[in-house]
Design a protein around this motif. Structure first.
Motif, PDB file in Angstrom:
ATOM      1  N   UNK A   1      64.114  -7.427  -9.444  1.00 31.65           N
ATOM      2  CA  UNK A   1      62.871  -6.954 -10.047  1.00 31.65           C
ATOM      3  C   UNK A   1      62.091  -6.039  -9.130  1.00 31.65           C
ATOM      4  N   UNK A   2      62.026  -6.394  -7.862  1.00 31.68           N
ATOM      5  CA  UNK A   2      61.323  -5.536  -6.904  1.00 31.68           C
ATOM      6  C   UNK A   2      61.972  -4.160  -6.832  1.00 31.68           C
TER       7      UNK A   2
ATOM      8  N   UNK B   1      59.176  -7.724 -12.336  1.00 30.06           N
ATOM      9  CA  UNK B   1      59.523  -7.665 -13.756  1.00 30.06           C
ATOM     10  C   UNK B   1      58.265  -7.596 -14.637  1.00 30.06           C
ATOM     11  N   UNK B   2      57.245  -8.393 -14.292  1.00 25.24           N
ATOM     12  CA  UNK B   2      56.015  -8.362 -15.097  1.00 25.24           C
ATOM     13  C   UNK B   2      55.337  -7.002 -15.000  1.00 25.24           C
TER      14      UNK B   2
ATOM     15  N   UNK C   1      60.691 -15.092 -17.130  1.00 29.19           N
ATOM     16  CA  UNK C   1      60.579 -16.543 -16.997  1.00 29.19           C
ATOM     17  C   UNK C   1      60.856 -16.990 -15.569  1.00 29.19           C
ATOM     18  N   UNK C   2      61.911 -16.440 -14.966  1.00 28.45           N
ATOM     19  CA  UNK C   2      62.222 -16.793 -13.580  1.00 28.45           C
ATOM     20  C   UNK C   2      61.092 -16.372 -12.647  1.00 28.45           C
ATOM     21  N   UNK C   3      60.471 -15.241 -12.935  1.00 28.07           N
ATOM     22  CA  UNK C   3      59.418 -14.734 -12.057  1.00 28.07           C
ATOM     23  C   UNK C   3      58.191 -15.644 -12.041  1.00 28.07           C
TER      24      UNK C   3
ATOM     25  N   UNK D   1      65.952 -17.613  -8.922  1.00 28.77           N
ATOM     26  CA  UNK D   1      64.636 -16.977  -8.907  1.00 28.77           C
ATOM     27  C   UNK D   1      64.587 -15.878  -7.850  1.00 28.77           C
ATOM     28  N   UNK D   2      65.119 -16.159  -6.653  1.00 26.39           N
ATOM     29  CA  UNK D   2      65.095 -15.155  -5.591  1.00 26.39           C
ATOM     30  C   UNK D   2      65.980 -13.961  -5.929  1.00 26.39           C
ATOM     31  N   UNK D   3      67.149 -14.210  -6.493  1.00 28.29           N
ATOM     32  CA  UNK D   3      68.041 -13.099  -6.852  1.00 28.29           C
ATOM     33  C   UNK D   3      67.374 -12.214  -7.895  1.00 28.29           C
ATOM     34  N   UNK D   4      66.825 -12.833  -8.931  1.00 29.58           N
ATOM     35  CA  UNK D   4      66.158 -12.069  -9.988  1.00 29.58           C
ATOM     36  C   UNK D   4      64.955 -11.320  -9.438  1.00 29.58           C
TER      37      UNK D   4
END
Length: 328
Positions: A284-285, A166-167, A195-197, A277-280
């Motif tokens: 993101x990947x 995401x970043x 934020x989660x990342x 966090x893992x799902x997001x």
């Protein structure tokens, strides 16, 4: 039966568009594979499943034996070549009790890389998921994690988790502009994902060797076993990481993954936010790549990544609604 999730996109094809047949191999490579097998190949059947460039075939030998081989021109496809070389070390170092196909040998002439495995008399799980097959695979993941904890010592440098992005996406104006088209709604929630990342390092800590690419096209079902294949992306992390990855494909089938997650022993006592966090990070990947590739990318691979990324976001949305209901 699990509650239906939001209507999914059509399920992507299971095979990339750049596979080559046995007859397309240079003779030196096919001879190298036959040397590993100490036999003569009489028939070769290309296999569906996965998206890598190159060869993926079931082989029949003149003495009646069978095997599976994969190979790639590492000069033409250096990324896939690196994966193949890493998998030689990972597959060769897996403990004997792990439900994975046994590596029989490999061939590497500096250009072409090939791996030869025992043949598994099995089939890919049906997609969309059938609940009976899904339950078999989910049950098998408990034993898989137990057999790989603590992680065995392996020779190759393990891959970094294929998580997060995401970043990177937020810092790429072109990719960011494509996000609303690729994953409608994700742009509005970008701050949440960023934020989660920030918690990704914490969420990926653990001592289990995880598969790292555990989608249904890397699973074979036999009459009595669940076999996990294709291990180049293995990394060391939490015991539940592969489970979370697999459950995103359940969302792609139009099934709510949450009831399966709630009752699975690998997630017992796990902080819900760590799962978020893992799902997001998985979404993101996948979506950061889908938003940034150019026209030379394999369209089937891009479609698969896009739809699995969207499925992860659907599951995360379901979890958010469930939390909201429990707090009201």
């Amino acid at each position: 039966m699990a509650v239906a999730a939001d209507t999914p996109e059509s399920f992507p094809s299971h095979t990339g568009s750049r596979r080559i047949p046995w007859s397309g191999l240079p003779r030196s490579v096919s001879a190298g594979i036959e040397d590993v097998l100490q036999g003569t190949v009489t028939a070769a059947h290309s296999q569906q499943g996965g998206f890598s460039d190159g060869l993926a075939v079931r082989l029949e030998l003149s003495d009646g034996r069978r095997a599976f081989a994969k190979a790639v021109d590492a000069v033409a496809a250096p990324g896939v070549g690196a994966f193949h070389r890493r998998e030689i070390g990972v597959a060769g170092g897996l403990p004997s009790g792990v439900p994975a196909s046994r590596l029989l040998g490999s061939f590497d002439d500096g250009e072409w890389v090939a791996l030869v495995f025992e043949d598994i008399d099995g089939a890919l799980p049906a997609q969309p998921w059938r609940e009976t097959e899904l339950e078999r695979v989910l049950d098998a993941l408990t034993g898989l994690a137990e057999g790989l904890t603590p992680a065995p010592s392996l020779e190759p440098a393990l891959a970094a988790p294929r998580l997060g992005g995401w970043a990177r996406l937020a810092d790429d104006p072109r990719a960011l502009a494509r996000l609303p088209e690729v994953a409608p709604g994700a742009a509005e929630e970008l701050d949440l994902h960023l934020s989660l990342e920030t918690r990704l390092a914490e969420a990926t800590a653990g001592e289990t060797l995880t598969h790292g690419d555990l989608y249904p096209f890397n699973v074979l079902l036999t009459a009595d076993r669940v076999v996990v294949v294709d291990w180049p992306h293995a990394w060391i992390g939490p015991a539940y990481a592969d489970l979370v990855m697999l459950l995103s494909s359940v969302a792609l089938s139009g099934i709510d993954p949450e009831p399966f997650a709630v009752r699975h022993p690998l997630l017992s006592g796990v902080e819900p936010e760590a799962v978020d966090v893992l799902i997001s990070a998985q979404a993101g990947f996948l979506l950061s790549i889908a938003c940034s590739v150019d026209s030379t990318a394999d369209p089937r691979l891009v479609r698969m990544m896009t739809e699995l990324g969207r499925a992860s976001l659907r599951w995360l949305s379901i979890r958010g609604r469930t939390k909201g209901q429990s707090q009201s």
